[in-house]
Design an enzyme around this catalytic site. Structure first.
Site, PDB file in Angstrom:
ATOM      1  CE  LYS A  11      -3.964  -2.209   2.318  1.00 38.32           C
ATOM      2  NZ  LYS A  11      -4.918  -2.128   3.460  1.00 38.32           N
ATOM      3  CE1 TYR A  51      -9.413  -3.012   0.369  1.00 35.15           C
ATOM      4  CE2 TYR A  51      -8.462  -1.164  -0.812  1.00 35.15           C
ATOM      5  CZ  TYR A  51      -8.318  -2.266   0.020  1.00 35.15           C
ATOM      6  OH  TYR A  51      -7.076  -2.622   0.488  1.00 35.15           O
ATOM      7  CG  HIS A 117      -5.484  -6.280  -0.281  1.00 37.31           C
ATOM      8  ND1 HIS A 117      -6.720  -6.229   0.310  1.00 37.31           N
ATOM      9  CD2 HIS A 117      -5.551  -7.252  -1.228  1.00 37.31           C
ATOM     10  CE1 HIS A 117      -7.515  -7.136  -0.263  1.00 37.31           C
ATOM     11  NE2 HIS A 117      -6.824  -7.762  -1.201  1.00 37.31           N
ATOM     12  CD  GLU A 128      -8.959  -9.434  -3.432  1.00 39.40           C
ATOM     13  OE1 GLU A 128      -9.835  -9.096  -2.613  1.00 39.40           O
ATOM     14  OE2 GLU A 128      -7.786  -9.731  -3.095  1.00 39.40           O
TER      15      GLU A 128
HETATM   16  P1  IDP Z   1      -7.828  -6.743   5.850  1.00 39.50           P
HETATM   17  O1  IDP Z   1      -7.039  -5.800   4.946  1.00 39.50           O
HETATM   18  O2  IDP Z   1      -7.029  -7.201   7.038  1.00 39.50           O
HETATM   19  O3  IDP Z   1      -8.470  -7.900   5.102  1.00 39.50           O
HETATM   20  P2  IDP Z   1     -10.476  -5.522   5.902  1.00 39.50           P
HETATM   21  O4  IDP Z   1     -11.457  -5.649   7.019  1.00 39.50           O
HETATM   22  O5  IDP Z   1     -10.755  -6.272   4.651  1.00 39.50           O
HETATM   23  O6  IDP Z   1      -9.023  -5.872   6.487  1.00 39.50           O
HETATM   24  O7  IDP Z   1     -10.360  -3.961   5.590  1.00 39.50           O
HETATM   25  C1  IDP Z   1      -9.762  -3.526   4.382  1.00 39.50           C
HETATM   26  C2  IDP Z   1      -8.853  -2.361   4.704  1.00 39.50           C
HETATM   27  O8  IDP Z   1      -9.647  -1.259   5.176  1.00 39.50           O
HETATM   28  C3  IDP Z   1      -7.848  -2.591   5.830  1.00 39.50           C
HETATM   29  O9  IDP Z   1      -6.690  -3.280   5.426  1.00 39.50           O
HETATM   30  C4  IDP Z   1      -7.538  -1.171   6.251  1.00 39.50           C
HETATM   31  O10 IDP Z   1      -6.662  -0.525   5.346  1.00 39.50           O
HETATM   32  C5  IDP Z   1      -8.919  -0.526   6.158  1.00 39.50           C
HETATM   33  N1  IDP Z   1      -9.657  -0.608   7.416  1.00 39.50           N
HETATM   34  C6  IDP Z   1     -10.230  -1.700   7.987  1.00 39.50           C
HETATM   35  N2  IDP Z   1     -10.833  -1.429   9.156  1.00 39.50           N
HETATM   36  C7  IDP Z   1     -10.634  -0.086   9.342  1.00 39.50           C
HETATM   37  C8  IDP Z   1     -11.022   0.830  10.380  1.00 39.50           C
HETATM   38  O11 IDP Z   1     -11.667   0.475  11.369  1.00 39.50           O
HETATM   39  N3  IDP Z   1     -10.621   2.136  10.205  1.00 39.50           N
HETATM   40  C9  IDP Z   1      -9.908   2.566   9.125  1.00 39.50           C
HETATM   41  N4  IDP Z   1      -9.541   1.739   8.123  1.00 39.50           N
HETATM   42  C10 IDP Z   1      -9.881   0.436   8.229  1.00 39.50           C
HETATM   43 MG    MG Z   2      -9.881  -7.801   3.568  1.00 42.09          MG
END
Ligand code: IDP
Ligand code: MG
Length: 140
Positions: A11, A51, A117, A128
């Site tokens: 990222k 996303y 990611h 993806e």
């Molecule tokens: P992951 O990347 O671990 O799979 P996901 O729940 O899929 O997590 O969330 C996608 C991305 O969104 C995260 O990697 C992070 O960059 C962002 N994100 C997730 N939860 C939050 C939050 O509570 N606040 C701000 N950004 C978040």
């Molecule tokens: Mg995710």
């Protein structure tokens, strides 16, 4: 055990700090092979589409802004149980909860700017991967 492919994205917080090589070393140390890789500037449209699954979450707009704030490196990792194995190397979404030695523990700046990611299932990995790569670009 089976050989899988998963999509990884380094990222903008990490490309900005020139961490691509250190992060790639974590993947390779874990037995994941980088079989395709390119550095891109995502457009807003691409980031919104990628996303889309999170579009109703409160952090969606900020996440899209962050993902287009600088270059990303999109990559396909291949190895035994690559989806799970990559998630283990990444660490928890929130770096405060990530295990020692994981990418997010060592490098993430925040729960949003968390350096990488990784696909969360084999089905999503396939979707993806095809979002960013043609088959001809993946060389094992
Ligand atoms: P992951 O990347 O671990 O799979 P996901 O729940 O899929 O997590 O969330 C996608 C991305 O969104 C995260 O990697 C992070 O960059 C962002 N994100 C997730 N939860 C939050 C939050 O509570 N606040 C701000 N950004 C978040
Ligand atoms: Mg995710």
């Amino acid at each position: 055990m089976s050989i899988e492919r998963t999509l990884s994205i380094i990222k903008p917080d990490a490309t900005r700090r020139n961490l691509t090589g250190l992060i790639n070393a974590k993947f390779e140390d874990a037995g994941l092979k980088i079989i395709g890789q390119k550095r891109l500037q995502l457009t807003r449209t691409m980031a919104e589409k990628f996303y889309e699954i999170h579009k109703d979450r409160p952090f969606y707009n900020d996440l899209v802004d962050f993902m287009i704030s600088g270059p990303v490196v999109v990559q396909v990792l291949e190895g035994e149980n690559a989806v799970k194995s990559n998630r283990a190397v990444m660490g928890s979404t929130n770096p405060d909860e990530a295990n020692e030695g994981t990418i997010r523990k060592e490098f993430a700046e925040s729960i949003e700017a968390n350096s990488v990611h990784g696909s969360d299932s084999l089905e999503n990995a396939n979707i993806e991967i095809s979002f960013f790569f043609a088959n001809i670009e993946l060389v094992a």
